[in-house]
Design a protein around this motif. Structure first.
Motif, PDB file in Angstrom:
ATOM      1  N   PRO A 164     -31.303   7.971 -18.357  1.00 21.91           N
ATOM      2  CA  PRO A 164     -30.370   6.838 -18.452  1.00 21.91           C
ATOM      3  C   PRO A 164     -30.373   6.000 -17.192  1.00 21.91           C
ATOM      4  N   LYS A 165     -30.223   4.710 -17.367  1.00 23.76           N
ATOM      5  CA  LYS A 165     -30.266   3.817 -16.208  1.00 23.76           C
ATOM      6  C   LYS A 165     -29.007   3.940 -15.363  1.00 23.76           C
ATOM      7  N   GLU A 166     -27.915   4.413 -15.957  1.00 24.32           N
ATOM      8  CA  GLU A 166     -26.656   4.563 -15.230  1.00 24.32           C
ATOM      9  C   GLU A 166     -26.456   6.023 -14.823  1.00 24.32           C
ATOM     10  N   TYR A 167     -26.248   6.259 -13.551  1.00 18.82           N
ATOM     11  CA  TYR A 167     -26.090   7.612 -13.022  1.00 18.82           C
ATOM     12  C   TYR A 167     -24.928   8.362 -13.666  1.00 18.82           C
ATOM     13  N   PRO A 168     -23.741   7.755 -13.836  1.00 14.31           N
ATOM     14  CA  PRO A 168     -22.647   8.500 -14.476  1.00 14.31           C
ATOM     15  C   PRO A 168     -23.002   9.002 -15.868  1.00 14.31           C
TER      16      PRO A 168
ATOM     17  N   PHE B 173     -27.497  23.219 -11.827  1.00 10.41           N
ATOM     18  CA  PHE B 173     -27.328  21.795 -12.135  1.00 10.41           C
ATOM     19  C   PHE B 173     -27.212  21.056 -10.800  1.00 10.41           C
ATOM     20  N   VAL B 174     -28.274  20.357 -10.421  1.00 13.16           N
ATOM     21  CA  VAL B 174     -28.320  19.627  -9.149  1.00 13.16           C
ATOM     22  C   VAL B 174     -27.902  18.179  -9.389  1.00 13.16           C
ATOM     23  N   PHE B 175     -26.721  17.807  -8.900  1.00 13.80           N
ATOM     24  CA  PHE B 175     -26.235  16.441  -9.091  1.00 13.80           C
ATOM     25  C   PHE B 175     -27.167  15.436  -8.413  1.00 13.80           C
ATOM     26  N   ALA B 176     -27.656  15.781  -7.229  1.00 14.58           N
ATOM     27  CA  ALA B 176     -28.637  14.959  -6.506  1.00 14.58           C
ATOM     28  C   ALA B 176     -29.244  15.827  -5.420  1.00 14.58           C
ATOM     29  N   ASN B 177     -30.485  15.527  -5.051  1.00 12.23           N
ATOM     30  CA  ASN B 177     -31.160  16.313  -4.013  1.00 12.23           C
ATOM     31  C   ASN B 177     -30.477  16.130  -2.664  1.00 12.23           C
ATOM     32  N   ASP B 178     -30.484  17.202  -1.863  1.00 14.27           N
ATOM     33  CA  ASP B 178     -29.933  17.058  -0.519  1.00 14.27           C
ATOM     34  C   ASP B 178     -30.789  16.069   0.274  1.00 14.27           C
ATOM     35  N   GLY B 179     -30.114  15.182   0.998  1.00 16.42           N
ATOM     36  CA  GLY B 179     -30.807  14.092   1.670  1.00 16.42           C
ATOM     37  C   GLY B 179     -30.916  12.850   0.807  1.00 16.42           C
ATOM     38  N   SER B 180     -30.402  12.906  -0.416  1.00 14.89           N
ATOM     39  CA  SER B 180     -30.467  11.766  -1.334  1.00 14.89           C
ATOM     40  C   SER B 180     -29.817  10.530  -0.704  1.00 14.89           C
ATOM     41  N   ASN B 181     -30.509   9.395  -0.822  1.00 13.80           N
ATOM     42  CA  ASN B 181     -29.946   8.142  -0.316  1.00 13.80           C
ATOM     43  C   ASN B 181     -29.570   7.213  -1.472  1.00 13.80           C
TER      44      ASN B 181
ATOM     45  N   ASN C 149     -17.557  11.755  -2.944  1.00 15.08           N
ATOM     46  CA  ASN C 149     -17.166  13.148  -3.180  1.00 15.08           C
ATOM     47  C   ASN C 149     -16.231  13.262  -4.381  1.00 15.08           C
ATOM     48  N   GLN C 150     -15.258  12.365  -4.468  1.00 17.14           N
ATOM     49  CA  GLN C 150     -14.313  12.431  -5.586  1.00 17.14           C
ATOM     50  C   GLN C 150     -14.983  12.067  -6.907  1.00 17.14           C
ATOM     51  N   PHE C 151     -15.940  11.147  -6.863  1.00 14.68           N
ATOM     52  CA  PHE C 151     -16.689  10.821  -8.078  1.00 14.68           C
ATOM     53  C   PHE C 151     -17.410  12.055  -8.607  1.00 14.68           C
ATOM     54  N   HIS C 152     -18.085  12.792  -7.712  1.00 14.82           N
ATOM     55  CA  HIS C 152     -18.774  14.010  -8.144  1.00 14.82           C
ATOM     56  C   HIS C 152     -17.787  15.034  -8.700  1.00 14.82           C
ATOM     57  N   ILE C 153     -16.629  15.155  -8.058  1.00 17.41           N
ATOM     58  CA  ILE C 153     -15.607  16.087  -8.549  1.00 17.41           C
ATOM     59  C   ILE C 153     -15.117  15.662  -9.933  1.00 17.41           C
ATOM     60  N   THR C 154     -15.017  14.368 -10.163  1.00 19.16           N
ATOM     61  CA  THR C 154     -14.598  13.876 -11.473  1.00 19.16           C
ATOM     62  C   THR C 154     -15.591  14.315 -12.545  1.00 19.16           C
ATOM     63  N   GLN C 155     -16.874  14.283 -12.217  1.00 27.32           N
ATOM     64  CA  GLN C 155     -17.891  14.737 -13.171  1.00 27.32           C
ATOM     65  C   GLN C 155     -17.757  16.242 -13.405  1.00 27.32           C
ATOM     66  N   PHE C 156     -17.436  16.981 -12.359  1.00 22.79           N
ATOM     67  CA  PHE C 156     -17.239  18.420 -12.499  1.00 22.79           C
ATOM     68  C   PHE C 156     -16.020  18.703 -13.374  1.00 22.79           C
ATOM     69  N   ALA C 157     -14.957  17.925 -13.179  1.00 21.40           N
ATOM     70  CA  ALA C 157     -13.760  18.081 -14.002  1.00 21.40           C
ATOM     71  C   ALA C 157     -14.077  17.831 -15.472  1.00 21.40           C
ATOM     72  N   ASP C 158     -14.943  16.867 -15.733  1.00 21.30           N
ATOM     73  CA  ASP C 158     -15.364  16.574 -17.110  1.00 21.30           C
ATOM     74  C   ASP C 158     -16.082  17.781 -17.719  1.00 21.30           C
ATOM     75  N   LEU C 159     -16.935  18.423 -16.926  1.00 23.10           N
ATOM     76  CA  LEU C 159     -17.626  19.633 -17.383  1.00 23.10           C
ATOM     77  C   LEU C 159     -16.625  20.734 -17.718  1.00 23.10           C
ATOM     78  N   LEU C 160     -15.648  20.950 -16.837  1.00 25.02           N
ATOM     79  CA  LEU C 160     -14.652  21.992 -17.067  1.00 25.02           C
ATOM     80  C   LEU C 160     -13.804  21.692 -18.303  1.00 25.02           C
ATOM     81  N   GLU C 161     -13.485  20.424 -18.504  1.00 25.68           N
ATOM     82  CA  GLU C 161     -12.689  20.043 -19.677  1.00 25.68           C
ATOM     83  C   GLU C 161     -13.424  20.401 -20.972  1.00 25.68           C
ATOM     84  N   LYS C 162     -14.725  20.132 -20.999  1.00 23.93           N
ATOM     85  CA  LYS C 162     -15.506  20.454 -22.195  1.00 23.93           C
ATOM     86  C   LYS C 162     -15.578  21.958 -22.423  1.00 23.93           C
TER      87      LYS C 162
END
Length: 452
Positions: A283-287, A311-319, A351-364
């Protein structure tokens, strides 16, 4: 004709080039052939799952770490999206991966952070073929229990990475892009294309049959469910009302996810935002990419396709930049904030955006009933990274969360503060709970005795 006949836990729906695993049903328990009253008194034993969600470049720890310890604590700014799941969560402070530090090897903290995260081992500094670190916790589990599921383990992510070349101060790209290691010299690369993950999870027969089936579905715009519908009808005739409702919900989720993948494959591509070129085929959109991969992970656990995942949200060092947050600077660039308040504010947004995605996973996971509780109750989901403060590249006081109840063996709803404790001690404790007791792993010194 009676229903609720006992059926094997490994039952799958089959069709030409397709094999669709199933969620845990009442009829899969020995109680499946009992009377309704006896069945209600019986318990279904659910499998235990473990997953590891990795975030890059550290976190803004002042807005991550709760001030109070124990059950009476408040979630700080970054963790606020997890408020609905506070009682399903442990915040674990002061865990460390000391082997990710330089120890005389100089720069390369991002490569060491990711490759050490699940291994607790110091990597051999090389950009050649002689890579070496250690087996990772997920692969210890996969080697022991992977034969019970279609896939021994599932490695997914949202950012591509090479397996060769120099990616970080003389360290191989394999270190930078991989957190899962089958052995000390064999990385387990992640898949970032949702379509390929879906096919790996639900393709059946020989590889040639699976490929041919995929091509036919894409050409005809059919669903994998069209190929297994006869098997599905036969199964529905065997089970009772509760199981039929669960099957309907599950099959609907499969079809909806498949449709989302197909829709993303046909969307017209747009110009990439600054500092980021999305890999082809995603997908072209990261979210949306994160959500698709999250949904695939949920389906994999729900259908017992696997019990182990990374599940790697992004590689370490990701810019990567975050235009949907109005952040045009790259993440790695911002992580070297030098105390700049504006940069720190953007870091905590990310950081909060990534946590929001994690919260979505937990909700499911929490929304799926399984046995006497939810799918989340039968999971252990680690969330965190191998760097604390991105500006200092330190590998102590790591941002680590543990969600789920491990089948009732974990008491969540607390903030636990340790004293310079190896992160691998947590992994030993988790391996115990999936039936894989392990004496040591990497630099572990023992197990955490206060999780339950």
């Amino acid at each position: 004709m009676s229903v609720n006949r006992n059926i094997p836990r490994r039952t799958v729906l089959r069709g030409l080039g397709a094999a669709l695993a199933l969620p845990l049903l009442e009829a899969m328990s020995p109680s499946g052939f009992m009377s309704s009253s006896a069945r209600a008194a019986a318990k279904i034993t659910a499998p235990q799952r473990m997953a590891f969600c990795y975030i890059p470049n550290g976190a803004h720890m002042p807005d991550w770490t709760p001030t109070a310890v124990g059950a009476d604590y408040e979630l700080p700014y970054i963790l606020e999206p997890l408020k609905p799941f506070k009682n399903d969560l442990l915040v674990l402070t002061n865990l460390m991966q000391d082997q990710a530090a330089a120890h005389g090897d100089g720069g390369g903290d991002h490569a060491r952070a990711s490759s050490c995260f699940l291994t607790g081992s110091h990597v051999v500094k090389t950009s050649g073929a002689d890579i070496k670190v250690g087996i990772s916790a997920d692969q210890v589990a996969a080697a022991a229990i992977g034969d019970r599921t279609r896939l021994p383990s599932l490695e997914i992510g949202c950012e591509a990475g090479g397996q060769a070349g120099n990616c970080d101060s003389g360290y191989s790209c394999a270190y930078s892009s991989t957190i899962s290691w089958k052995s000390s010299t064999t990385p387990a690369p992640k898949e970032i294309n949702p379509r390929l993950v879906f096919e790996r999870m639900f393709g059946g027969g020989s590889s040639e049959e699976a490929d041919a089936s995929r091509v036919r579905r894409l050409q005809r715009k059919t669903s994998i469910l069209d190929y297994v519908q006869e098997d599905a009808k036969r199964l529905q005739a065997k089970v009772g009302g509760a199981d039929n409702r669960k099957l309907d919900e599950y099959l609907t989720a499969v079809r909806e996810l498949e449709a989302r993948i197909q829709r993303n494959e046909t969307l017209k591509r747009v110009a990439a935002p600054k500092n980021y070129e999305p890999p082809a085929g995603v997908p072209k959109e990261y979210p949306e990419h994160l959500k698709l991969m999250s949904d695939l992970l949920v389906l994999a656990f729900q259908a017992d396709v696997t019990r182990v995942s990374t599940f790697v949200f992004a590689n370490d060092g990701s810019n990567r930049s975050y235009p949907h947050l109005s952040i045009s600077e790259g993440h790695h660039e911002l992580s070297h904030h030098g105390g700049n308040k504006d940069k720190q504010a953007k870091i905590r947004q990310i950081n909060q955006f990534h946590i929001t995605q994690f919260a979505d996973l937990l909700e499911k996971l929490k929304g799926i009933k399984e046995g006497e509780g939810s799918l989340l109750d039968n999971c252990m989901i680690v969330y965190g990274g191998g760097i604390s403060d991105g500006d200092h590249h330190n590998h102590d006081k790591l941002p680590i969360l543990l969600a789920g109840r491990g089948g009732g063996t974990i008491k969540p709803g607390r903030h636990i503060k340790y004293e310079k404790t190896p992160l691998n001690n947590l992994f030993l404790s988790m391996l115990d709970r999936v039936g894989v007791p392990t004496a040591s792993l990497g630099d572990s010194t023992g197990k955490l005795n206060d999780l339950s």
